[in-house]
Design a protein around this motif. Structure first.
Motif, PDB file in Angstrom:
ATOM      1  N   ASP A 101      13.620  43.817 -40.413  1.00 46.98           N
ATOM      2  CA  ASP A 101      13.507  44.828 -41.465  1.00 46.98           C
ATOM      3  C   ASP A 101      13.273  44.113 -42.800  1.00 46.98           C
ATOM      4  N   ALA A 102      12.017  44.086 -43.234  1.00 48.25           N
ATOM      5  CA  ALA A 102      11.665  43.355 -44.457  1.00 48.25           C
ATOM      6  C   ALA A 102      12.226  44.018 -45.705  1.00 48.25           C
ATOM      7  N   GLU A 103      12.514  45.316 -45.621  1.00 46.05           N
ATOM      8  CA  GLU A 103      13.015  46.035 -46.803  1.00 46.05           C
ATOM      9  C   GLU A 103      14.516  45.862 -46.996  1.00 46.05           C
ATOM     10  N   HIS A 104      15.291  46.060 -45.919  1.00 50.97           N
ATOM     11  CA  HIS A 104      16.748  46.061 -46.051  1.00 50.97           C
ATOM     12  C   HIS A 104      17.414  44.842 -45.415  1.00 50.97           C
ATOM     13  N   GLY A 105      16.657  44.033 -44.704  1.00 53.81           N
ATOM     14  CA  GLY A 105      17.245  42.896 -44.019  1.00 53.81           C
ATOM     15  C   GLY A 105      17.814  43.288 -42.669  1.00 53.81           C
ATOM     16  N   GLY A 106      18.042  42.298 -41.831  1.00 51.04           N
ATOM     17  CA  GLY A 106      18.536  42.576 -40.491  1.00 51.04           C
ATOM     18  C   GLY A 106      17.405  42.887 -39.536  1.00 51.04           C
ATOM     19  N   TRP A 107      17.778  43.265 -38.307  1.00 54.24           N
ATOM     20  CA  TRP A 107      16.785  43.445 -37.251  1.00 54.24           C
ATOM     21  C   TRP A 107      16.876  44.829 -36.629  1.00 54.24           C
ATOM     22  N   TYR A 108      15.712  45.385 -36.358  1.00 52.28           N
ATOM     23  CA  TYR A 108      15.624  46.643 -35.627  1.00 52.28           C
ATOM     24  C   TYR A 108      16.002  46.408 -34.157  1.00 52.28           C
ATOM     25  N   GLY A 109      16.303  47.488 -33.457  1.00 50.09           N
ATOM     26  CA  GLY A 109      16.539  47.380 -32.027  1.00 50.09           C
ATOM     27  C   GLY A 109      15.254  47.210 -31.251  1.00 50.09           C
ATOM     28  N   ALA A 110      14.171  47.714 -31.773  1.00 47.80           N
ATOM     29  CA  ALA A 110      12.851  47.605 -31.155  1.00 47.80           C
ATOM     30  C   ALA A 110      11.811  47.796 -32.244  1.00 47.80           C
ATOM     31  N   LEU A 111      10.567  47.518 -31.909  1.00 45.32           N
ATOM     32  CA  LEU A 111       9.494  47.724 -32.873  1.00 45.32           C
ATOM     33  C   LEU A 111       9.509  49.182 -33.323  1.00 45.32           C
ATOM     34  N   PRO A 112       9.643  49.445 -34.620  1.00 41.22           N
ATOM     35  CA  PRO A 112       9.796  50.824 -35.085  1.00 41.22           C
ATOM     36  C   PRO A 112       8.621  51.711 -34.683  1.00 41.22           C
ATOM     37  N   GLN A 113       8.968  52.905 -34.249  1.00 41.13           N
ATOM     38  CA  GLN A 113       7.973  53.913 -33.895  1.00 41.13           C
ATOM     39  C   GLN A 113       8.048  55.061 -34.898  1.00 41.13           C
ATOM     40  N   PRO A 114       6.945  55.770 -35.128  1.00 38.87           N
ATOM     41  CA  PRO A 114       6.944  56.856 -36.117  1.00 38.87           C
ATOM     42  C   PRO A 114       8.041  57.885 -35.840  1.00 38.87           C
ATOM     43  N   GLY A 115       8.781  58.219 -36.862  1.00 39.15           N
ATOM     44  CA  GLY A 115       9.797  59.259 -36.751  1.00 39.15           C
ATOM     45  C   GLY A 115      11.139  58.793 -36.221  1.00 39.15           C
TER      46      GLY A 115
END
Length: 420
Positions: A101-115
């Motif tokens: 997450d380039a905006e807030h830092g940390g890592w997503y659980g998976a590649l973000p999907q719309p919505g």
């Protein structure tokens, strides 16, 4: 009889001492690595394979899978596996890139999907730390910024010094703290912390691992007859009925999970070994609790419903809840039996070690399609109640390495030092 040591003839030698057994483990590890090369996703990172070892057309890059694959291929790269280093680089690029997450830092659980609504989970971040440490130990220079970043995130958000454990989850912007604390995420944080201590030569990570173990295992599991308490509220009160209505949750199942008792047992042995190796104080209860966890898991999980195998979960009356057998529980059981045999010399663990591998060989290894069946039903037929496909290399591959490695240092450092 449920939970009792299998009745096999006495042995005067150990599989752990036999080059032929080491060859078998090596061959199985190579077979697993070859299968999971296909999990490389063209977009970034790695994603889950189907039962035939194919990447589905709609597969989404997954952070946990990416981190686990990166860790495993880093171990393989240090052992001279051609083609493993580029896969490590591919994983690190994803963890440094789209999965972060380039905006807030940390890592997503998976590649973000719309919505989608994304959260930040300690479980995921523990594996990012493990992958970064292994990749950097393997010589991937691009892993160092990742290692620095994940340490900062853990120390800023997840590690709670006043609690002596990891917080569980947050909203994407870190403003909302989940009113839950988890044993599973703290278990994998313990694993990551032990590796960070070795790779970075920083004892504070072992101290933090000991804090987690003392509070979750020695203060809770020991008092519950070595049944691991998985769920707690935000004040660390036991939350025994958590997910009672959804007992087949793949990460937070209701009740106790014998597979985690095995896994915790092994981590206690690595922690004790690391403390002793560095001249630090190792509490005597570490080996006592490691043995207690192992024997409780055998008693309450093995062959308790009339069929071979380990049930996924049982309730607090020690009755099976989810009868499905997960491949990872057997991988951890075999690895832990090997570690306890190394630590104690007790031949009962040799018998268990052979028993678990005999089960894996008979029921879990899929010699037609490849890899291992990830899940079996109570009659040991392939199932997909909890997990589908063949997503995971991590547990099975590690089970082919650990019996050939020392209790300390942890895998990445031990392999880099030439232990295997």
């Amino acid at each position: 009889m449920p939970g009792t040591t299998p009745n096999l003839p006495p042995r005067h030698d150990s599989w752990l001492d036999r080059p032929s057994h080491h060859h078998w483990l090596e061959s199985e590890g190579q077979r697993l690595l070859a299968f999971y090369r296909a999990s490389r996703h063209a977009t970034c990172g790695f994603a889950a394979l189907d039962e035939d070892g194919r990447l589905p057309a709609d597969a989404v890059p997954d952070t946990m899978i990416t981190a686990r694959m990166t860790h495993c291929f880093a171990l393989a790269a240090m052992r001279g596996e051609p083609g493993a280093a580029p896969l490590v680089a591919h994983g690190i690029a994803a963890l440094n890139g789209e999965l972060r997450d380039a905006e807030h830092g940390g890592w997503y659980g998976a590649l973000p999907q719309p919505g989608e609504t994304q959260t930040k989970q300690a479980y995921i971040h523990a594996f990012v730390a493990l992958a970064a440490a292994s990749a950097w130990q393997a010589g991937d220079e691009t892993a160092k910024p990742l290692l620095d970043d994940i340490i900062e995130v853990i120390e800023t958000h997840f590690w709670a010094e006043d609690e002596g454990r990891m917080r569980e989850g947050f909203s994407r912007d870190w403003r909302e703290d989940e009113a839950y604390r988890g044993g599973n995420s703290n278990m994998h944080a313990t694993e990551a912390f032990l590796q960070l201590a070795d790779v970075l030569d920083e004892p504070k990570w072992r101290k933090r691992a000991l804090s987690i173990v003392e509070k979750i295992i020695h203060a809770h599991a020991r008092l519950n007859d070595y049944r691991v308490v998985e769920h707690f509220d935000a004040e660390w009160n036991e939350w025994r009925d958590y997910n009672e209505d959804t007992p087949k949750d793949p990460f937070r199942p209701y009740g106790a999970t014998p597979g985690h008792a095995f896994e915790w047992s092994r981590l206690l042995l690595h922690l004790e070994g690391g403390l002793l190796r560095h001249g630090e104080t190792a509490p005597g209860w570490l080996i006592e609790d490691a043995r207690g966890l192992f024997h409780s898991a055998c008693e309450l999980g093995w062959h308790v419903d009339g069929e071979p195998g380990l049930v996924y979960t049982h309730d607090w009356e020690n009755q099976p809840v989810v009868h499905e057998r997960m491949h990872w529980t057997l991988a951890e059981a075999a690895a832990t039996a090997a570690m306890l045999l190394k630590r104690t010399g007790d031949t009962a663990y040799e018998t268990w070690y052979r028993t678990f591998w005999d089960y894996i060989d008979r029921f879990l290894i899929d010699r037609e399609r490849g890899s291992w069946w990830q899940e079996l039903d109570r009659h040991n037929h392939p199932s997909s109640e909890v997990w589908s496909g063949k997503a995971d290399l991590y547990h099975a591959y590690q089970s082919t390495l650990l019996p050939r490695l020392p209790l300390s240092p942890t895998m990445a450092k031990a392999i880099a030092d030439g232990a295997l």
